[in-house]
Motif scaffolding. Structure first.
Motif, PDB file in Angstrom:
ATOM      1  N   LYS A 304       0.912  -1.299   0.058  1.00 53.86           N
ATOM      2  CA  LYS A 304       0.064  -0.107  -0.128  1.00 53.86           C
ATOM      3  C   LYS A 304       0.797   1.213  -0.028  1.00 53.86           C
ATOM      4  N   LEU A 305       2.059   1.182   0.521  1.00 51.14           N
ATOM      5  CA  LEU A 305       2.808   2.539   0.889  1.00 51.14           C
ATOM      6  C   LEU A 305       3.591   2.594  -0.550  1.00 51.14           C
ATOM      7  N   GLN A 306       3.991   1.313  -1.213  1.00 57.18           N
ATOM      8  CA  GLN A 306       4.542   1.520  -2.571  1.00 57.18           C
ATOM      9  C   GLN A 306       3.591   2.043  -3.495  1.00 57.18           C
ATOM     10  N   PHE A 307       2.213   1.621  -3.362  1.00 56.99           N
ATOM     11  CA  PHE A 307       1.310   2.329  -4.186  1.00 56.99           C
ATOM     12  C   PHE A 307       1.013   3.669  -3.936  1.00 56.99           C
ATOM     13  N   LEU A 308       1.076   4.208  -2.662  1.00 53.33           N
ATOM     14  CA  LEU A 308       0.944   5.599  -2.530  1.00 53.33           C
ATOM     15  C   LEU A 308       2.139   6.444  -2.905  1.00 53.33           C
ATOM     16  N   ILE A 309       3.521   5.816  -2.650  1.00 56.14           N
ATOM     17  CA  ILE A 309       4.463   6.828  -3.004  1.00 56.14           C
ATOM     18  C   ILE A 309       4.633   6.794  -4.784  1.00 56.14           C
ATOM     19  N   GLY A 310       4.317   5.684  -5.328  1.00 55.09           N
ATOM     20  CA  GLY A 310       4.201   5.620  -6.683  1.00 55.09           C
ATOM     21  C   GLY A 310       3.351   6.511  -7.216  1.00 55.09           C
TER      22      GLY A 310
END
Length: 786
Positions: A304-310
Motif C-alpha cells: 500500500k505504501l509503495q502504491f501511495l509513493i508511486g
C-alpha cells in the motif's frame, strides 16, 4: 485469456472508429460497419479459438458509437464566442492566461487566453482610466465620459484566443494571470497550399476559433504566488546554471518535455531531422524512470505504501510536465502497473495500452488527431509486441547490445507507416542515432531528475549535478548534428496513401498474432511484403507523374513541374515560405532534387528562399536566372552557395529555350517585363509577371513580340491587362498568383467564357492530365469539418 481477447477487440474497434470519423459525411460510418461486419464473418471461420462472431458485431456497434462520439465532442463556437467579432484591426480584450507563454520561430511569445471581456472599439473606457486617476482631475472628464461610455465600454464574451505578442511583453507572465491585451483580432486561415500545416483546424481542435496579434499587454491583479511554475523555474534554472545553453535546456527537456522549456529552434530541428524527436518529448521513457525509482526507493515498504509513493510521484510528474497525450498515456499505464502490483496480478501490457487509449479518447476524443498521441501509442505498441522477437533474432550480438538495438528498431518499424503518411520523409540513420544516444539519454535523464529534485531544495546543488552531466548532453547534441551531415540523412520518399498504411499495419499485426509467421523465413517474407506495399507504389507513381502545382504566396508567381522524373521550380518565395510550405510539399511529393531552378527575381527575400531549400538537403542541378544584372548582398550569398554546391549558374537570354524533356519546355520571350512561355504537354502557359501599365505599353510597341504571346493559359499577378495584350494571348484559362484580382478583369474573363482561378480565393492550384485543374479549396470542401 478469452476475456482479455474480447476486451482487446472491443478497445481496438473503438480506437479504429474514432480514427474513421475523419472520413467525410457518412463514409466513416459505412466503412466501419462494412469492415466490422466482414470481419465478423471471416475471422471466426479462420481463427476458431478466437473471439466469437457476436464479439465482432458488438465491437462494430462500439466503433460506430466512437464515430458519433468524436463528431459530437468536436468543439464549435459558442453564441457569444469572441470569434464573432473578428476581424478587427484594433481591439482590447481581458481574460486569463491558460498556459505559460512559449517561444515561436519568429521570436514572439505565444499562449492561449480565456477571454472574459472585449472592447471592440479598441479604446479604453474613461471610467477605467479615471479609477486610477487623481481625484482632482476626475470631475473634469465627467461630461466627456458620459458621451463615450456607450462606444468604448467592455462587453462580456467567451471563448479562447491564440495570442502572439512581442517577447518583452510576457516577462513575469504566468498561467492563471489576469491580463488586458490590445492588438489585431483575426480569424485563423485554412492552409493555402498542398501539404501545408492547417493552422485553422489545429486551433479548432483545441476549441480556439480566433487569434490576436498583440501589441501591448497589461497585467491585472496579482500573479499566482505559487504553482507548478515555481518548481519548473527552479529546475530549469539549475540545469542552465550547471550545464549552460543549449545543454542545460536539453536536460530540462529530457526531464520535463519540450513544452516546459523553450529549446532553440535550430536545436529542435537537428533532433527532429536526425529522427530523435522522441528525446525532446517527455513520454513513457521518463515516466518509467520516475515510477521505477519510486518503487525501488519503497521496495522494503508495504504494498500500500509503495502504491501511495508511486501514485504521488506519477501525479507530481504529471503536474510538472502538463497533461499532454503521451504523458497521460504513460501515467495511466503506470497507475495500472501500480494497481497490478497491489493486487498481485500479472498485468497484460498490450491490453493495458489499448484500454488506456480508449480511456484517454473518452476523456478527449480529438486526441485521435494528435500526432504525439498517435506516435506514442504506436511506438509503445511496437515495444510491447515486437522488441522481444527482434532481440531474439539479434542473438548473434551480445545480449546487452541486442536489447539496446531492439527497442528503437521496434518503435521505428511501428511508427514508419504513419510517418510516411504524414510527412513523406524517411530518416535512414534514425536507428543508428537512437542506439548511440539511448545510453546517454538514460543517464542524463536519471541525473536530470536528481538534479531537479535537489534544485527544489537548493538551486546550486542541483546545478552541480547538471554540471557533471554536461559531457553527456554535449555528446548527444553532437551525435544529432553529425547524423544530419551524413549522405541522404533526410530522404523524401513521398506521402503514401491511407490504404498502404492500413495494409502495412495489417501485415505487422499478422507477424505478431499469427503463429504461421513465427518462423524466421515467413516473418521475413511478411516484413519484406510490408516494405513493398509502403515504397513500391510511390516509386512507380513518381516515374509516371505529370503534375503542375501553383502554390499561393504573396502575389509572386511560383510553379512546380514534375514530369518523367524531372522537376522544375520557377521561383522559391522567401525563407518562411520555402521552409514551411515548399519543403513539406517536396517531402510529400518525394522530391529530393530540383533539376531546373528558374528565378525571375533577385530580391533579398527571394534569394533567402533558394538558400533555405538548399540548406534542407534539396539539391539543385541547374540554376537559371533572368535578372543577373542586379546582385544585392543576399543574392551574392546565393551565388556563393550555388558555387559551393557546384551548381551551374547562368543567365537565361531572351529567346532561349530550356528543353527539359519532350513534354516540358521553358522559354524567355522578353525581359523587363519578364515574360516566360512554358509548355506542359499539349498546354502552353504565358507567365506575365510584374507588368504594370507602363510595362504593358512597352510590350505593345514590340510588334514582333505580340504574336508570340498566344497561349492556352494566362498566368499573371492579378492586375489589369491591356485589351491588345489579352487579344494577343487569347487564353482559355486565366490563373492569378495573387491575393486579389481586379474586378473589372474578372468580369471581362467571365464574359469571354474564360475560366478564372486565383490563389487568394482558391488556394494552391494543381493541374494533371487526367484531373485537369483542381484547387486546394475544392479538396478541403470535400472533407469532413473535423
Amino acid at each position: 485469456m478469452r476475456r482479455s481477447q474480447i476486451a482487446l477487440v472491443l478497445a481496438l474497434f473503438f480506437v479504429a472508429g474514432a480514427y474513421a470519423s475523419f472520413l467525410p459525411d457518412w463514409t466513416g460510418f459505412y466503412t466501419v460497419f462494412g469492415i466490422g461486419f466482414g470481419l465478423s464473418l471471416l475471422v471466426p471461420a479462420v481463427w476458431r479459438l478466437g473471439p466469437k462472431r457476436w464479439v465482432y458485431l458488438l465491437a462494430t456497434v462500439l466503433a460506430i458509437f466512437a464515430c458519433f462520439y468524436v463528431k459530437i465532442r468536436t468543439p464549435q463556437p459558442q453564441a457569444n464566442d469572441i470569434s464573432k467579432y473578428a476581424p478587427i484591426s484594433n481591439v482590447i480584450v481581458r481574460g486569463q492566461v491558460v498556459e505559460p507563454p512559449s517561444l515561436t520561430r519568429s521570436e514572439r511569445a505565444k499562449f492561449l487566453l480565456e477571454v472574459r471581456e472585449i472592447n471592440p472599439s479598441g479604446k479604453l473606457n474613461l471610467k477605467d482610466i479615471s479609477r486610477n486617476s487623481d481625484p482632482a482631475t476626475t470631475s473634469t472628464t465627467s461630461t466627456t465620459e458620459t458621451k463615450s461610455d456607450e462606444a468604448n465600454k467592455f462587453v462580456a464574451t467567451a471563448g479562447k484566443l491564440y495570442v502572439t505578442v512581442p517577447l518583452i511583453e510576457v516577462t513575469g507572465l504566468r498561467a492563471g494571470q489576469a491580463i488586458e491585451l490590445s492588438g489585431r483580432l483575426y480569424l485563423p486561415s485554412r492552409a493555402d497550399n498542398f501539404g501545408a500545416f492547417d493552422f485553422k483546424s489545429y486551433l479548432a481542435r483545441q476549441g480556439v476559433f480566433a487569434g490576436l496579434s498583440g501589441r501591448s499587454l497589461i497585467l491585472q491583479g496579482d500573479p499566482p504566488s505559487f504553482g507548478e511554475w515555481w518548481f519548473i523555474s527552479k529546475i530549469v534554472r539549475a540545469h542552465v546554471m550547471g550545464a549552460g545553453v543549449p545543454e542545460g535546456s536539453l536536460l530540462s527537456s529530457l526531464v520535463l518535455g519540450s513544452r516546459a522549456v523553450d529549446l532553440p529552434s535550430d536545436l529542435k530541428d537537428d533532433f527532429i531531422n536526425a529522427g530523435l524527436a522522441a528525446v525532446l518529448a517527455a513520454s513513457g521513457f521518463q515516466v518509467t524512470l520516475v515510477l521505477g525509482s519510486a518503487i525501488a526507493i519503497s521496495r522494503n515498504s508495504s504494498l500500500k505504501l509503495q502504491f501511495l509513493i508511486g501514485s504521488l510521484c506519477l501525479g507530481g510528474y504529471l503536474l510538472l510536465t502538463g497533461a499532454s497525450p503521451s504523458i497521460l498515456r504513460a501515467v495511466v499505464m503506470g497507475f495500472g502497473s501500480l494497481i497490478g502490483l497491489v493486487v498481485q496480478r500479472r498485468s497484460r501490457p498490450v491490453l493495458g495500452l489499448v484500454v488506456t487509449a480508449v480511456l484517454l479518447l473518452l476523456y478527449q476524443p480529438l486526441w485521435i488527431w494528435d500526432l504525439g498521441f498517435q506516435f506514442s501509442f504506436l511506438a509503445t505498441f511496437g515495444l510491447l509486441t515486437t522488441s522481444r522477437s527482434i532481440s531474439e533474432r539479434l542473438e548473434w550480438l551480445p545480449p546487452a547490445i541486442a536489447e539496446l538495438m531492439s527497442v528503437p528498431i521496434a518503435a521505428y518499424i511501428w511508427t514508419l507507416p504513419l510517418q510516411l503518411v504524414v510527412f513523406g520523409k524517411l530518416t535512414p540513420y534514425s536507428l543508428l542515432a537512437n542506439v548511440f544516444t539511448t545510453p546517454l539519454v538514460s543517464i542524463s535523464t536519471y541525473g536530470g531528475i536528481i538534479s531537479g529534485l535537489l534544485a527544489i531544495i537548493f538551486v546550486p546543488i542541483g546545478a552541480g549535478i547538471a554540471w557533471l552531466l554536461y559531457p553527456l548532453l554535449h555528446w548527444t547534441i553532437d551525435i544529432a548534428q553529425w547524423v544530419n551531415t551524413l549522405p541522404n540523412a533526410n530522404t523524401n520518399v513521398g506521402a503514401i496513401h491511407l490504404w498502404q498504411m492500413l495494409l502495412a499495419y495489417a501485415l505487422f499485426m499478422a507477424i505478431w498474432l499469427v503463429p504461421w509467421f513465427g518462423k524466421m523465413q515467413r516473418w521475413t517474407i511478411a516484413f519484406v511484403l510490408a516494405c513493398v506495399v509502403l515504397f513500391v507504389p510511390n516509386a512507380i507513381a513518381q516515374t509516371t507523374a505529370f503534375q503542375v502545382t501553383l502554390p499561393a504566396f504573396n502575389d509572386v508567381p511560383i510553379m512546380l513541374i514534375r514530369n518523367q522524373n524531372q522537376t522544375v521550380l520557377i521561383n522559391s518565395g522567401d525563407r518562411q515560405f520555402a521552409s514551411f510550405t515548399l519543403q513539406p510539399l517536396l517531402q510529400k511529393l518525394g522530391i529530393n532534387r530540383i533539376d531546373w531552378a528558374v528565378s525571375t527575381d533577385t530580391q533579398p527575400d527571394v534569394s533567402d528562399g533558394w538558400n533555405t531549400l538548399m540548406s534542407s538537403s534539396v539539391a539543385i542541378a541547374q540554376f537559371r536566372d533572368i535578372s543577373l544584372g542586379v546582385t544585392p548582398k543576399p543574392y551574392q550569398d546565393l551565388q556563393q552557395s550555388l558555387a559551393t554546391a557546384k551548381t551551374p549558374l547562368a543567365s537565361l537570354k531572351v529567346g532561349e529555350t530550356l528543353t527539359i524533356n519532350n513534354q516540358v519546355e521553358v522559354q524567355l520571350l522578353n525581359q523587363s517585363p519578364d515574360i516566360l512561355k512554358i509548355k506542359t504537354g499539349e498546354l502552353s502557359w504565358l507567365m506575365l509577371a510584374n507588368a504594370d501599365q507602363k510595362a504593358q505599353q512597352v510590350i505593345i510597341t514590340q510588334k514582333d513580340l505580340l504574336p508570340k504571346l498566344s497561349a492556352n493559359i494566362l498566368w499573371w499577378t492579378g492586375g489589369q491587362i491591356d485589351p491588345k495584350i489579352l487579344e494577343a494571348i487569347s487564353p482559355k484559362i486565366a490563373i492569378a498568383s495573387a491575393t486579389s484580382v481586379v474586378e473589372e478583369i474578372v468580369n471581362q474573363f467571365y464574359e469571354a467564357k474564360i475560366r478564372v482561378f486565383w490563389t487568394g480565393r482558391d488556394g494552391a492550384i494543381q493541374w494533371t492530365p487526367d484531373k485537369d485543374f483542381h484547387t486546394l479549396r475544392d479538396q478541403q470542401d470535400s472533407r469532413s469539418p473535423i
